[in-house]
Design a protein around this motif. Structure first.
Motif, PDB file in Angstrom:
ATOM      1  N   VAL A  19       0.845  -1.202   0.000  1.00  0.00           N
ATOM      2  CA  VAL A  19       0.000   0.000   0.000  1.00  0.00           C
ATOM      3  C   VAL A  19       0.878   1.250   0.000  1.00  0.00           C
ATOM      4  O   VAL A  19       0.603   2.207  -0.729  1.00  0.00           O
ATOM      5  N   VAL A  20       1.949   1.245   0.796  1.00  0.00           N
ATOM      6  CA  VAL A  20       2.882   2.379   0.825  1.00  0.00           C
ATOM      7  C   VAL A  20       3.444   2.621  -0.571  1.00  0.00           C
ATOM      8  O   VAL A  20       3.494   3.761  -1.043  1.00  0.00           O
ATOM      9  N   ALA A  21       3.865   1.558  -1.258  1.00  0.00           N
ATOM     10  CA  ALA A  21       4.406   1.688  -2.612  1.00  0.00           C
ATOM     11  C   ALA A  21       3.358   2.257  -3.562  1.00  0.00           C
ATOM     12  O   ALA A  21       3.672   3.103  -4.419  1.00  0.00           O
ATOM     13  N   MET A  22       2.112   1.848  -3.401  1.00  0.00           N
ATOM     14  CA  MET A  22       1.042   2.358  -4.258  1.00  0.00           C
ATOM     15  C   MET A  22       0.830   3.857  -4.033  1.00  0.00           C
ATOM     16  O   MET A  22       0.568   4.602  -4.978  1.00  0.00           O
ATOM     17  N   ILE A  23       0.959   4.297  -2.786  1.00  0.00           N
ATOM     18  CA  ILE A  23       0.815   5.727  -2.488  1.00  0.00           C
ATOM     19  C   ILE A  23       2.002   6.487  -3.078  1.00  0.00           C
ATOM     20  O   ILE A  23       1.834   7.516  -3.741  1.00  0.00           O
ATOM     21  N   LEU A  24       3.212   5.977  -2.882  1.00  0.00           N
ATOM     22  CA  LEU A  24       4.405   6.640  -3.410  1.00  0.00           C
ATOM     23  C   LEU A  24       4.403   6.682  -4.935  1.00  0.00           C
ATOM     24  O   LEU A  24       4.844   7.656  -5.539  1.00  0.00           O
ATOM     25  N   ASP A  25       3.914   5.617  -5.569  1.00  0.00           N
ATOM     26  CA  ASP A  25       3.888   5.537  -7.032  1.00  0.00           C
ATOM     27  C   ASP A  25       2.725   6.303  -7.649  1.00  0.00           C
ATOM     28  O   ASP A  25       2.651   6.434  -8.870  1.00  0.00           O
ATOM     29  N   GLY A  26       1.797   6.776  -6.820  1.00  0.00           N
ATOM     30  CA  GLY A  26       0.655   7.516  -7.340  1.00  0.00           C
ATOM     31  C   GLY A  26      -0.518   6.652  -7.763  1.00  0.00           C
ATOM     32  O   GLY A  26      -1.484   7.146  -8.323  1.00  0.00           O
ATOM     33  N   ALA A  27      -0.431   5.344  -7.499  1.00  0.00           N
ATOM     34  CA  ALA A  27      -1.558   4.467  -7.810  1.00  0.00           C
ATOM     35  C   ALA A  27      -2.712   4.709  -6.831  1.00  0.00           C
ATOM     36  O   ALA A  27      -3.878   4.490  -7.171  1.00  0.00           O
ATOM     37  N   LEU A  28      -2.378   5.150  -5.624  1.00  0.00           N
ATOM     38  CA  LEU A  28      -3.369   5.590  -4.638  1.00  0.00           C
ATOM     39  C   LEU A  28      -3.046   7.043  -4.306  1.00  0.00           C
ATOM     40  O   LEU A  28      -1.935   7.351  -3.878  1.00  0.00           O
ATOM     41  N   ASN A  29      -4.006   7.914  -4.534  1.00  0.00           N
ATOM     42  CA  ASN A  29      -3.816   9.340  -4.266  1.00  0.00           C
ATOM     43  C   ASN A  29      -4.548   9.746  -2.999  1.00  0.00           C
ATOM     44  O   ASN A  29      -5.406   9.017  -2.494  1.00  0.00           O
ATOM     45  N   GLU A  30      -4.226  10.948  -2.520  1.00  0.00           N
ATOM     46  CA  GLU A  30      -4.897  11.473  -1.338  1.00  0.00           C
ATOM     47  C   GLU A  30      -6.396  11.510  -1.587  1.00  0.00           C
ATOM     48  O   GLU A  30      -6.853  11.939  -2.642  1.00  0.00           O
ATOM     49  N   GLY A  31      -7.145  10.989  -0.626  1.00  0.00           N
ATOM     50  CA  GLY A  31      -8.595  10.946  -0.742  1.00  0.00           C
ATOM     51  C   GLY A  31      -9.131   9.671  -1.360  1.00  0.00           C
ATOM     52  O   GLY A  31     -10.328   9.401  -1.287  1.00  0.00           O
ATOM     53  N   ASP A  32      -8.247   8.877  -1.968  1.00  0.00           N
ATOM     54  CA  ASP A  32      -8.683   7.619  -2.582  1.00  0.00           C
ATOM     55  C   ASP A  32      -9.012   6.574  -1.512  1.00  0.00           C
ATOM     56  O   ASP A  32      -8.340   6.502  -0.481  1.00  0.00           O
ATOM     57  N   PRO A  33     -10.011   5.753  -1.791  1.00  0.00           N
ATOM     58  CA  PRO A  33     -10.316   4.667  -0.854  1.00  0.00           C
ATOM     59  C   PRO A  33      -9.353   3.498  -1.055  1.00  0.00           C
ATOM     60  O   PRO A  33      -8.896   3.232  -2.175  1.00  0.00           O
ATOM     61  N   LEU A  34      -9.034   2.807   0.024  1.00  0.00           N
ATOM     62  CA  LEU A  34      -8.298   1.554  -0.070  1.00  0.00           C
ATOM     63  C   LEU A  34      -9.305   0.465  -0.389  1.00  0.00           C
ATOM     64  O   LEU A  34     -10.481   0.582  -0.018  1.00  0.00           O
ATOM     65  N   PRO A  35      -8.871  -0.588  -1.058  1.00  0.00           N
ATOM     66  CA  PRO A  35      -9.793  -1.706  -1.280  1.00  0.00           C
ATOM     67  C   PRO A  35     -10.271  -2.239   0.076  1.00  0.00           C
ATOM     68  O   PRO A  35      -9.536  -2.175   1.065  1.00  0.00           O
ATOM     69  N   SER A  36     -11.469  -2.769   0.107  1.00  0.00           N
ATOM     70  CA  SER A  36     -12.008  -3.260   1.372  1.00  0.00           C
ATOM     71  C   SER A  36     -11.187  -4.432   1.893  1.00  0.00           C
ATOM     72  O   SER A  36     -10.527  -5.149   1.127  1.00  0.00           O
ATOM     73  N   VAL A  37     -11.239  -4.614   3.195  1.00  0.00           N
ATOM     74  CA  VAL A  37     -10.555  -5.740   3.837  1.00  0.00           C
ATOM     75  C   VAL A  37     -11.012  -7.046   3.208  1.00  0.00           C
ATOM     76  O   VAL A  37     -10.198  -7.914   2.865  1.00  0.00           O
ATOM     77  N   ARG A  38     -12.303  -7.177   3.028  1.00  0.00           N
ATOM     78  CA  ARG A  38     -12.867  -8.407   2.457  1.00  0.00           C
ATOM     79  C   ARG A  38     -12.350  -8.653   1.037  1.00  0.00           C
ATOM     80  O   ARG A  38     -11.995  -9.766   0.667  1.00  0.00           O
ATOM     81  N   GLN A  39     -12.297  -7.582   0.239  1.00  0.00           N
ATOM     82  CA  GLN A  39     -11.828  -7.712  -1.138  1.00  0.00           C
ATOM     83  C   GLN A  39     -10.358  -8.144  -1.179  1.00  0.00           C
ATOM     84  O   GLN A  39      -9.991  -9.043  -1.928  1.00  0.00           O
ATOM     85  N   VAL A  40      -9.508  -7.497  -0.381  1.00  0.00           N
ATOM     86  CA  VAL A  40      -8.079  -7.826  -0.372  1.00  0.00           C
ATOM     87  C   VAL A  40      -7.868  -9.248   0.128  1.00  0.00           C
ATOM     88  O   VAL A  40      -7.091 -10.014  -0.454  1.00  0.00           O
ATOM     89  N   ALA A  41      -8.584  -9.612   1.182  1.00  0.00           N
ATOM     90  CA  ALA A  41      -8.458 -10.971   1.726  1.00  0.00           C
ATOM     91  C   ALA A  41      -8.836 -12.009   0.673  1.00  0.00           C
ATOM     92  O   ALA A  41      -8.142 -13.014   0.501  1.00  0.00           O
ATOM     93  N   GLY A  42      -9.893 -11.737  -0.061  1.00  0.00           N
ATOM     94  CA  GLY A  42     -10.328 -12.661  -1.103  1.00  0.00           C
ATOM     95  C   GLY A  42      -9.368 -12.702  -2.279  1.00  0.00           C
ATOM     96  O   GLY A  42      -9.028 -13.776  -2.779  1.00  0.00           O
ATOM     97  N   ASP A  43      -8.910 -11.524  -2.717  1.00  0.00           N
ATOM     98  CA  ASP A  43      -7.998 -11.449  -3.859  1.00  0.00           C
ATOM     99  C   ASP A  43      -6.686 -12.180  -3.595  1.00  0.00           C
ATOM    100  O   ASP A  43      -6.145 -12.835  -4.484  1.00  0.00           O
ATOM    101  N   PHE A  44      -6.167 -12.050  -2.378  1.00  0.00           N
ATOM    102  CA  PHE A  44      -4.860 -12.629  -2.064  1.00  0.00           C
ATOM    103  C   PHE A  44      -4.945 -13.930  -1.268  1.00  0.00           C
ATOM    104  O   PHE A  44      -3.920 -14.471  -0.869  1.00  0.00           O
ATOM    105  N   GLN A  45      -6.176 -14.390  -1.022  1.00  0.00           N
ATOM    106  CA  GLN A  45      -6.368 -15.641  -0.278  1.00  0.00           C
ATOM    107  C   GLN A  45      -5.672 -15.605   1.082  1.00  0.00           C
ATOM    108  O   GLN A  45      -4.924 -16.514   1.441  1.00  0.00           O
ATOM    109  N   ILE A  46      -5.914 -14.499   1.825  1.00  0.00           N
ATOM    110  CA  ILE A  46      -5.336 -14.366   3.162  1.00  0.00           C
ATOM    111  C   ILE A  46      -6.443 -14.053   4.156  1.00  0.00           C
ATOM    112  O   ILE A  46      -7.550 -13.665   3.778  1.00  0.00           O
ATOM    113  N   ASN A  47      -6.130 -14.209   5.410  1.00  0.00           N
ATOM    114  CA  ASN A  47      -7.081 -13.974   6.483  1.00  0.00           C
ATOM    115  C   ASN A  47      -7.429 -12.483   6.568  1.00  0.00           C
ATOM    116  O   ASN A  47      -6.534 -11.635   6.530  1.00  0.00           O
TER     117      ASN A  47
END
Length: 124
Positions: A19-47
């Motif tokens: 997430v830090v890299a995404m902010i530094l690279d401009g993929a996530l800008n100020e005011g942008d929402p982070l993907p939901s916990v549920r979405q990230v957990a499902g996408d990456f198959q993690i708890n």
């Protein structure tokens, strides 16, 4: 989306770094929402608790904020704060060893810049 996890670093730390890299690279800008916990957990198959722990670190570092009922959002000034802290960390932790290695190899900054991939002379 696929990701390979490094077994020597906890997954929540790797996710935080992503997430830090995404902010530094401009993929996530100020005011942008982070993907939901549920979405990230499902996408990456993690708890989901692993995702929550990573997100909580970002909240604790005042890089993102929780908005009740809406999710997590990158706060104003997050990128600048990250740039400052990443630069300070690089100069404190990584640069001394890198500089010593360059000296051992007899490389100066001028030579390094001339020979580095992506330099103007490299493009010719």
């Amino acid at each position: 989306m696929s990701i390979t996890w490094n077994d020597s670093v906890p997954i929540y730390r790797q996710l935080r770094e992503r997430v830090v890299a995404m902010i530094l690279d401009g993929a996530l800008n100020e005011g942008d929402p982070l993907p939901s916990v549920r979405q990230v957990a499902g996408d990456f198959q993690i708890n989901p608790l692993t995702v929550s722990k990573a997100y909580q670190e970002l909240v604790d570092e005042q890089l993102v904020e929780k908005r009740r009922g809406l999710g997590m959002f990158v706060i104003d000034g997050a990128r600048e704060a990250l740039l400052k802290s990443e630069r300070e960390r690089f100069l404190r932790e990584e640069w001394p060893a890198l500089f010593a290695r360059l000296q051992r190899m007899g490389l100066d900054l001028k030579t390094l810049m001339r020979e580095a991939p992506g330099s103007k002379e490299d493009a010719s």
